[in-house]
Design an enzyme around this catalytic site. Structure first.
Site, mmCIF file in Angstrom:
data_model
loop_
_atom_site.group_PDB
_atom_site.id
_atom_site.type_symbol
_atom_site.label_atom_id
_atom_site.label_comp_id
_atom_site.label_asym_id
_atom_site.label_seq_id
_atom_site.Cartn_x
_atom_site.Cartn_y
_atom_site.Cartn_z
ATOM 1 N N ASP A 74 -110.508 100.357 80.931
ATOM 2 C CA ASP A 74 -110.605 101.876 80.971
ATOM 3 C C ASP A 74 -109.407 102.661 81.049
ATOM 4 O O ASP A 74 -109.601 104.107 80.866
ATOM 5 C CB ASP A 74 -111.620 102.218 82.182
ATOM 6 C CG ASP A 74 -110.722 101.730 83.496
ATOM 7 O OD1 ASP A 74 -109.603 101.250 83.476
ATOM 8 O OD2 ASP A 74 -111.606 101.792 84.495
ATOM 9 N N LYS A 130 -114.824 93.111 83.953
ATOM 10 C CA LYS A 130 -113.723 93.204 84.820
ATOM 11 C C LYS A 130 -113.945 94.233 85.803
ATOM 12 O O LYS A 130 -114.257 95.486 85.406
ATOM 13 C CB LYS A 130 -112.337 93.444 84.155
ATOM 14 C CG LYS A 130 -111.209 93.726 85.367
ATOM 15 C CD LYS A 130 -109.862 93.506 84.554
ATOM 16 C CE LYS A 130 -109.332 94.867 84.091
ATOM 17 N NZ LYS A 130 -109.292 96.261 84.964
ATOM 18 N N GLU A 148 -101.924 93.569 89.604
ATOM 19 C CA GLU A 148 -101.102 94.916 89.103
ATOM 20 C C GLU A 148 -100.301 95.360 90.120
ATOM 21 O O GLU A 148 -100.805 95.813 91.260
ATOM 22 C CB GLU A 148 -102.138 95.860 88.524
ATOM 23 C CG GLU A 148 -101.389 97.090 87.976
ATOM 24 C CD GLU A 148 -102.333 98.174 87.245
ATOM 25 O OE1 GLU A 148 -101.768 99.178 86.470
ATOM 26 O OE2 GLU A 148 -103.597 97.850 86.948
#
Length: 270
Positions: free
Chosen positions: A51, A118, A187
């Site tokens: 996204d 995801k 992340e």
């Protein structure tokens, strides 16, 4: 270039085998058919339709405006360009707010060509992961800096620096895998914590700003090519286009660096 052995299409079970074999996984984001063909032909194992397209393709300030319809559209056109790489698509903001909403969105993405979806976070998302996995929908979990939580975080910040936060991230990683996640993106996590999480879970970890010890790496395509998307360039990004001389060369250079363990280096890690 890929060898004949490498040309076999990736599957979800093959990802787990790669971790057991110690083979580093190469992942990049992608949003269109032409780049999909190039990435697929030059050594990328997994392609993520992130996204992130909201920021690097649509020009938004965050990923929050991206819709399920946007994700389905990009999934469909990327899927047409792939023969080997495994395709992962993001569940857009709040499309996974309940198990039923997540099932509807995930079904649309898989019907468009995705092979895994995801979703960000743990907590109440554990129920969503379990609900999808029980219905044979492969799930990739995303922990650490989760961009859909940017408003709650107050910006894009490294996660897990303090002892309590690190312990929670480790516990969340174990929990999402127990719930049924087959892959885990980390992340903006300190390298030492990412290494501990990678050793603690049986599924592959994919790092982005999480140091060299993850089972694979991912970068946003536009960052990896050094393109100006109008947003601050993260510390963990390296411009591979200058090194590779062409888009195909950049992809090969990135794949080789990830597999050799030379990327990310210390300057790309926290």
């Amino acid at each position: 270039m890929s060898t004949q052995a490498d040309s076999k299409p990736w599957t979800v079970p093959a990802l787990a085998q790669a971790k057991r074999d110690g083979r580093k996984l190469v992942m990049l984001t992608c949003y269109d058919h032409g780049f999909a063909r190039t990435l697929d032909a030059n050594g990328v194992d997994l392609i993520l339709i992130g996204d992130s397209l909201g920021m690097v393709v649509q020009g938004h300030d965050s990923t929050l405006p991206v819709t399920v319809e946007d994700m389905v559209y990009h999934t469909r056109i990327v899927a047409r360009g792939l023969q080997r790489a495994l395709l992962v698509s993001d569940l857009s903001f709040q499309s996974d707010a309940t198990p039923e909403r997540a099932l509807d969105a995930a079904t649309r993405l898989l019907q468009a060509g995705a092979e895994m979806v995801k979703l960000e976070g743990a907590g109440h998302k554990l129920e969503v992961i379990r609900f999808l996995a029980e219905r044979d929908i492969p799930v990739c979990s995303h922990l650490g800096l989760t961009p859909q939580s940017v408003l709650a975080f107050g910006g894009y910040r490294v996660q897990g620096r303090e002892d309590a936060a690190a312990a929670k991230l480790l516990a969340d990683a174990k929990a999402v895998v127990e719930a049924g996640a087959s892959l885990l993106v980390l992340e903006c996590v300190p390298s030492a914590l990412a290494e501990k999480i990678t050793a603690a879970v049986v599924v592959p970890t994919i790092g982005i700003g999480a140091g060299p010890h993850c089972d694979g790496q991912v970068l946003v395509l536009h960052d990896f090519l050094g393109l100006d998307s109008g947003h601050r360039r993260p510390k963990f990004v390296k411009d591979f286009l200058g090194e590779g001389g062409s888009v195909a060369g950049a992809v090969r250079a990135y794949a080789e660096a990830v597999r050799a363990g030379s990327f990310p280096a210390a300057e790309h890690s926290y």
